[in-house]
Scaffold this active site. Structure first.
Site, PDB file in Angstrom:
ATOM      1  CD  GLU A 131     -33.329  22.550  13.033  1.00  0.00           C
ATOM      2  OE1 GLU A 131     -34.485  22.375  12.612  1.00  0.00           O
ATOM      3  OE2 GLU A 131     -33.071  23.109  14.111  1.00  0.00           O
ATOM      4  CE  LYS A 134     -48.212  15.597  20.083  1.00  0.00           C
ATOM      5  NZ  LYS A 134     -47.205  14.533  20.222  1.00  0.00           N
ATOM      6  CB  CYS A 156     -34.265  24.646  17.891  1.00  0.00           C
ATOM      7  SG  CYS A 156     -34.463  25.280  19.559  1.00  0.00           S
ATOM      8  CD  GLU A 171     -37.557  27.462  19.977  1.00  0.00           C
ATOM      9  OE1 GLU A 171     -36.995  27.343  18.859  1.00  0.00           O
ATOM     10  OE2 GLU A 171     -37.332  26.734  20.941  1.00  0.00           O
TER      11      GLU A 171
END
Lengths: 340, 480, 335
Positions: free
Chosen positions: B390, B185, B293, B259
């Protein structure tokens, strides 16, 4: 050692030193002590005066020290026939907290020690165990209800397992790491590093070989461990602490918390400063394993699930392979340009 | 002539190379079909807010169909000799190379990232990844993962929007090489390149059902990872969603790799190669608009060279070209979505509110689309939100340190552990720092480098498992 | 430094006064040069490669082509050079495209010192009085001669009317770590650039021969050494060795002049030479100038190309932009 079982029939000399009578012996003692009463120790056939054994107070092992549970709780440990063996400390949430603190504190030094050093220390554990085979055989026999030779075989296999894992200390990095040929002017190296503080639920059924099989691979690579030993058979593990304390294993590298697995494990699984969780000891309880894995998700602990079919029992004598080593290693990859 | 300024004229990449259909279905069992519920959603170009296409919104029934197709294809695919599986994957790699420009343009349109990056970074890495893993398909028993590694079965894979096709490659290439079949997906905001990849599979003659692509939102992804008949879950995305997935698969036999997020420290010592360090900082946090990331979102600079370094950095940021991602000279493109832009703005505002000093490169931002000027904050402390959370945007938090120990302590002082950078000319210091940093990827005197042979993944809350290299195979194999 | 060098230094090295103490002794100079930030080769080359992907189109391209033409030091440095060859080169420099008088003139004609007078005369006679004569000197290209010979070479060129002197450094001394010797020699040549009768001294370009210095760290040190010693321009190479100007080594030198101006207030020029043959190459260099040192350097006063065949390719590209069709070698002149 082949005459081990006979020992109980002889003088109490050797057996007395083990501190704890083997369960079978207690059960078969002439006194026929009623269930759940203290084993009465050995009766010398030659001397009518009975020497009363000096019993050992089992304690937790945290940060290299042997504290009682801060909760003051103990629980009764019996042999396979229900005879009282000892009161084991029943670790609390706070004991778990203290153990994690100790394990974290020890992590830097232990993970920073050379692989050669760690290997020698694990080998030293094996050496120390070798000298106390009889004691552990007796304890395992009592704990697991095994006949003497079978208990001895468990202890021997456990010692051999410590030796086997000791040798991995300076090899696993070579096997699991290496250079990567990237498409550019870069030096690129992957190295496995220890994950950190690992909470280990030791197998419930295999109190000593199972314990060695899950503990040694965790610490040999530089992790530190908080171990919840077999709930009903914690004594071999608690005695192992005495070996660890005298084998140059730095304090805090291994911490042992006897008690109710569910209670202690819940705290450890939720603890934010624990990096990984070995669910071997939850193998027979799928619901518990799921609960703990769910709690572990909160800080994304690495979770080693029980083996498939663990509920039906695990053969801890099988070749362990490297999977338990690799489960608690992180691969770090370092890049550097190549240029003049 | 010297009075004139060297203005680069617009140099737009041609859009004609890509033909986007007005609507796309789900790719299940080798063919496109509408969603069972008939629902669709729009995907827009974040640079212009233009609607690019309508794609199907998969629901539980579609997930079921896709997993069933993948399950049905599994015996055939895993039963193929590795040599033959390899050839399919090599074909895919080659077709991706052939169609690289088309896919780069498509990715830029759907994602908003500069064509320079999709053309020079994303697409070459995508093809390389397939090429690398293709070669593993018939060598798995030599991978050091045991004598008889076996595929797991059906892999459910959910990928993010920051590198849509590259993340697809990181997921699908190792899965196929190891004999698994997949249901993937793509992210809600960037579904198109995965749908084009379905067409690449068609051209490669890949057996039906081996790769299934279902588009949709978070609910679609949740349904996929919760499906009882998948054997493997691989997810790249936020740490919050990663934790939810970890809870979903708890107590199952599904193998999981995650991840997730990061708050990478880029550590610059006083003896750094300063010009390259500046480039590394820029590449670390402004590459892909900081939507990476492993971004070096915390700059830890040795206090003694802070002023000098910041002057050089600001001077460099003034030369960044922000704007139309289709322009070949654009360095920084559009933020992927209005939602992401809002998050960046909120966190940047918190930085100011908490007392950090904000500086943005002077640049004119387009009127339409989602834009955020390259920004840095000085005077940031570890206690500020912008040093802990983040941001996933072009926002750099600058902190200082005095000693190597302090640098390590600050760098590691985060629940994340994905990436770190070290800039110093002293070799022994690099190795010492690299040892102490708790991060899965450490770039010394470089940053944001990727390669299919190089394992990538995090420590701590940045996830677990590795993608890339020999290590990346393990995630898709039963090695016991 | 020896006392002799102090005597030759004064006005010429005034720009570097902000850093006067670093040249106070050999030891100080060495410490300073070795204390410059290191250069990571891979990072430098990656940056140059990225800038090399800039796409310069239409109006920007037209601007860049004319700018590049105006920056050329049109060069002939052959043993077979004759007055005839030099004269024809001067004519070409003054009037690069006979079919289009709007074409800019080149910046300079670069020749050996014995041809400087010929070039000067040809330029003033041929509509090229605005074009400088640049003369290589100091035992170009090897630089292996006594200082007295190098200085005589320089003085002859200046006396013959050279507006610019392209000297080579003593790479042997540099590689042997004898930075003081290199420094003093540059100062001495700078001094020889002065005109005995007064007037504007010849501009001094200092050639490093980057290919022989071999490392980027050395190129950075050489850049600072030359700038401290009074160079007006720093130049990559002679064009006579295997590795000449490259985008990365030029980028590195542009960083040096940028940082030197920030440190001292003095702006120094940069000249890549050798190996730049196409308009595309030249435009890449201009992009690197633009985005490294900045627009202040986008002028023939501060940036030059040492080249011979580059001009014709620029002219063909210029014709293409004007007419929309590709040109060919028959439509540019051979000189």
């Amino acid at each position: 050692m082949s005459d081990e079982p006979k020992k109980t029939a002889k003088s109490g000399g050797t057996a007395g030193k083990t501190g704890r009578p083997a369960g079978k012996t207690a059960a078969k003692s002439p006194a026929k002590s009623p269930a759940k009463s203290p084993a009465k120790g050995r009766t010398s056939v030659r001397t009518p005066a009975r020497r009363i054994d000096v019993l050992k107070t089992y304690k937790l092992f945290v940060g290299g020290k042997f504290p009682r549970s801060e909760s003051g709780r103990v629980y009764e440990v019996t042999d396979s026939e229900g005879n009282w063996l000892a009161n084991a400390p029943q670790a609390s949430r706070k004991d778990a907290r203290d153990a994690v603190t100790a394990a974290r504190k020890a992590f830097g030094g232990w993970s920073g020690a050379t692989a050669y050093n760690r290997g020698q220390i694990l080998y030293r554990v094996a050496e120390m165990l070798e000298g106390r085979r009889e004691q552990f055989a007796a304890e395992v026999a009592a704990a697991e209800g095994l006949p003497g030779p079978a208990a001895t075989a468990q202890v021997d296999a456990a010692i051999d397992r410590w030796v086997w894992y000791a040798g991995w200390s300076d090899k696993i990095v070579q096997v699991a790491g290496g250079a990567n040929p990237v498409a550019g002017p870069f030096f690129n190296l992957s190295t496995p590093e220890p994950t950190g503080v690992v909470a280990v639920l030791a197998p419930q059924e295999s109190s000593f070989l199972g314990l060695a099989s899950v503990l040694a691979p965790v610490i040999v690579t530089g992790n530190t461990a908080v171990v919840v030993p077999s709930e009903k058979a914690p004594l071999p593990a608690l005695s192992l602490a005495e070996v660890l304390a005298t084998s140059d294993v730095p304090g805090g590298v291994v911490n042992l918390l006897s008690g109710r697995t569910r209670e202690v494990a819940a705290t450890l699984a939720a603890h934010q400063d624990v990096n990984a969780l070995d669910l071997a000891g939850a193998g027979a309880d799928g619901e518990l394993a799921k609960e703990l894995e769910t709690a572990a998700a909160e800080n994304l602990k690495r979770v080693l699930r029980p083996d498939e079919g663990a509920a039906e029992g695990v053969d801890w004598s099988a070749d362990p392979g490297t999977s338990r080593l690799l489960a608690f290693l992180e691969t770090k990859t370092v890049w550097h340009p190549i240029g003049v | 002539m010297p009075d004139q300024i060297f203005e680069y004229a617009p140099a737009p990449e041609s859009r004609a190379i890509v033909d986007i259909a007005p609507s796309y279905g789900l790719f299940i069992d080798g063919e496109f079909r509408e969603a069972a519920g008939g629902k669709v959603f729009k995907t827009v170009s974040p640079a212009t807010e233009e609607v690019l296409s309508e794609v199907a919104q998969a629901d539980g029934e579609d997930v079921e169909a896709a997993v069933r197709a993948a399950r049905a294809a599994f015996p055939g695919w895993s039963g193929l000799p590795g040599t033959e599986r390899a050839k399919y994957i090599f074909r895919i790699a080659r077709i991706l190379q052939e169609r690289a420009r088309e896919l780069a343009v498509l990715e830029t349109l759907d994602n908003g990232k500069p064509i320079r990056e999709t053309r020079d970074a994303d697409l070459p890495l995508v093809a390389a990844h397939f090429f690398y893993y293709a070669g593993w398909a018939d060598k798995l028993e030599h991978a050091g993962l045991g004598p008889d590694p076996r595929p797991l079965g059906v892999a459910g894979q959910v990928i993010p929007w920051n590198f849509p096709l590259l993340m697809l490659a990181w997921k699908i290439a190792p899965a196929l090489a190891t004999g698994n079949t997949v249901v993937l997906k793509p992210a809600e905001t960037t579904p198109l390149s995965a749908l084009f990849f379905a067409d690449v599979c068609r051209q490669a003659g890949l057996p039906r059902g081996v790769v299934n692509i279902i588009t949709g939102d978070g609910a679609t992804g949740a349904a996929l990872v919760a499906h009882p008949d998948i054997d493997k879950v691989a997810f790249t995305g936020s740490t919050a969603v990663g934790k939810a997935i970890a809870r979903t698969v708890a107590g199952t036999r599904k193998k999981l790799t995650l991840e997730l997020g990061g708050k990478g420290a880029n550590i610059v010592f006083d003896d750094a190669p300063v010009d390259q360090a500046v480039e590394g900082i820029v590449n670390g946090i402004y590459f892909n608009q900081g939507q990476v990331c492993c971004a070096g979102s915390r700059l830890l600079v040795q206090e003694s060279v802070q002023d000098e370094l910041l002057d050089a950095l600001k001077r460099r940021l003034r030369t960044l070209r922000v704007g139309d991602p289709m322009d070949k000279n654009t360095d920084v493109g559009a933020i992927n979505s209005a939602e992401q832009l809002a998050r960046i703005e909120e966190l940047a505002d918190s930085g100011e509110a908490e007392g950090a000093e904000r500086w943005s490169a002077p640049c004119e931002l387009p009127g339409n689309g989602y834009w955020f000027a390259p920004t840095l904050f000085t005077g940031v402390s570890q206690a500020h939100r912008i040093a802990r959370e983040e941001i996933f945007g072009p926002v750099l938090s600058v902190l200082t340190f005095r000693t190597p120990d302090e640098a390590v302590a600050k760098a590691n002082n985060t629940p994340y552990g994905l990436s770190a950078g070290i800039w110093t000319e002293k070799g022994s210091r690099i190795l010492s720092m690299a040892n102490k940093l708790r991060a899965g990827v450490v770039w010394a005197n470089t940053f944001n480098k990727f390669d299919p042979t190089s394992p990538f993944g995090g420590y701590k809350e940045s996830g677990f498992g590795r993608e890339g290299g020999r290590h990346g195979l393990e995630a898709y194999l039963d090695v016991r | 430094m020896s006392s002799a060098s102090t005597a030759t230094a004064s006005p010429a090295s005034a720009p570097a006064s902000a850093l006067a103490d670093v040249t106070a002794s050999d030891a100080a100079l060495r410490r300073y040069l070795h204390g410059l930030p290191g250069v990571d080769a891979v990072g430098l080359e990656a940056r140059a490669a990225t800038l090399g992907t800039r796409s310069i189109k239409t109006t920007a391209k037209a601007y860049a082509i004319d700018l590049a033409i105006s920056m050329i030091d049109l060069t002939t440095l052959e043993g077979a050079d004759t007055p005839g060859k030099v004269r024809s080169l001067c004519a070409k420099g003054a009037n690069p495209d006979p079919s289009d008088r709007t074409t800019p003139q080149v910046a300079a004609i670069c020749v050996y010192s014995d041809m400087a007078a010929t070039a000067k005369k040809a330029l003033s006679a041929g509509g090229g009085s605005g074009i400088n004569v640049a003369s290589v000197a100091t035992a170009f290209p090897s630089g292996r001669a006594a200082l007295s010979v190098k200085l005589a070479d320089t003085r002859e060129a200046v006396a013959a009317g050279a507006d610019e002197i392209d000297m080579v450094i003593d790479r042997g001394a540099f590689l042997a770590g004898d930075y003081g010797k290199v420094f003093e020699e540059i100062q001495a040549v700078k001094d020889a650039c002065r005109r005995p009768g007064g007037g504007e001294p010849a501009h001094l370009k200092v050639i490093f021969e980057n290919g022989e210095l071999s490392t980027y760290d050395n190129i950075r040190r050489a850049s600072w050494l030359a700038m401290l010693a009074g160079a007006d321009f720093i130049k990559t190479s002679t064009g006579k060795v295997a590795v000449n100007a490259t985008l990365p080594n030029t980028l590195l030198m542009l960083e040096a002049v940028r940082d030197f101006r920030a440190a001292t207030g003095t702006q120094i020029g940069v000249k890549p030479a050798g190996g730049i043959r196409t308009a595309k190459d030249a435009i890449r260099y201009l992009v690197v100038v633009n985005e490294t040192a900045g627009p202040d350097w986008l002028s023939p006063d501060w940036f030059r190309f040492g080249a011979s065949s580059l001009l014709n390719d620029l002219l063909m590209q210029r014709q293409k932009l004007k007419t929309g069709r590709y040109s060919g070698p028959d439509y540019v002149t051979v000189d």
